[in-house]
Design an enzyme around this catalytic site. Sequence first.
Site, PDB file in Angstrom:
ATOM      1  CG  HIS A 162      26.543  56.363  27.474  1.00 41.89           C
ATOM      2  ND1 HIS A 162      27.170  55.590  26.526  1.00 41.89           N
ATOM      3  CD2 HIS A 162      27.259  57.344  27.656  1.00 41.89           C
ATOM      4  CE1 HIS A 162      28.183  56.046  26.014  1.00 41.89           C
ATOM      5  NE2 HIS A 162      28.445  57.310  26.627  1.00 41.89           N
ATOM      6  CG  HIS A 167      31.933  56.393  29.258  1.00 39.58           C
ATOM      7  ND1 HIS A 167      33.133  56.725  28.615  1.00 39.58           N
ATOM      8  CD2 HIS A 167      30.844  56.926  28.780  1.00 39.58           C
ATOM      9  CE1 HIS A 167      32.593  57.389  27.635  1.00 39.58           C
ATOM     10  NE2 HIS A 167      31.346  57.391  27.426  1.00 39.58           N
ATOM     11  CD  GLU A 208      31.474  58.023  24.202  1.00 41.02           C
ATOM     12  OE1 GLU A 208      30.614  57.173  24.347  1.00 41.02           O
ATOM     13  OE2 GLU A 208      31.883  58.812  24.938  1.00 41.02           O
ATOM     14  CB  SER A 227      25.932  51.691  27.223  1.00 42.77           C
ATOM     15  OG  SER A 227      26.145  52.983  26.312  1.00 42.77           O
TER      16      SER A 227
END
Length: 297
Positions: A162, A167, A208, A227
């Site tokens: 993730h 990110h 997010e 992700s």
Amino acid sequence: MFEEGQLYSPVTESEDGQVTVHLSADHPGFADEAYRKRRNDIAQLALRWEPGTPVPDVGYNDDEHRVWQTVSRELRPKHEKLAIREYVEALDAVGLPTEYVPSLDEVSERIEPLTGFRYVPAPGLVPLRQFYGSLSDKIFHSTQYVRHPDQPLYTPEPDIVHEVIGHGHLLATPTFSELHRLTGEATHRLKDEDNLRFLSKVFWFSVEFGVVMEDSELKAYGAGILSSYGEIDEFRDMELRPLNLVEMGTADYDITHYQPVLYRAESLDEVREVVGGFLKTCTDDSIEEMRREHVLA
Ligand SMILES: [Fe+2]
């Protein structure tokens, strides 16, 4: 990583220096002693790390490399179809390895020349103010552990997949490196913890879990979607609402399940104007005003 407590397995340190990661009973690694020991060892390395020194070498094992290979192989075609263009371009610009788990230093070496962002290790949850505040200095606090090998395409917690695949590629784009940085600047302006939580929810529903129209198609830009093998297949079926800062900042959400409501921007320009504009200008006063608006609505 940033979110709130329940997303993370708590990490404790005993008086004799023993570091323990407390996995919940329904965690895929709960009954796996070797995995638990590995999690403890990785958390301990991050706890002992001193800023300014090289990130500790986790020395990923074959199980961990295999998880990374599986996730990299499975996500790539989905990214090409379902991620925004800036993100897909970043996949090549960053050029992460697909055969082994990169160290955080390697990730930094790839991203820093593009936008200046660097990774530092986190044992687990980083307090909101510290996690967000560091973004203004282009520092990203990242966990280093890998999800359990029995379920390579699922994790109940934010792992290095993730942090880096989600990110990392956003941090390599012009638009989202700037939104991360602006989140850090906004954090420094806010003194009130409730207002900081409002900011964290706006971040949650944009950086997010944000989605946006691009070339008449719904695409994802949120790191949590990009992700997650499950969420990337589901996001087009979720309830979509127009970007609305008051709603986003005051929403209750359950981070342990797929997000049932997503906020859709009509263009990346709208993300930059609405979310970026909020991050550039928000103050304790302006957020309190928005929270009052929510109570009256
Ligand atoms: Fe995240």
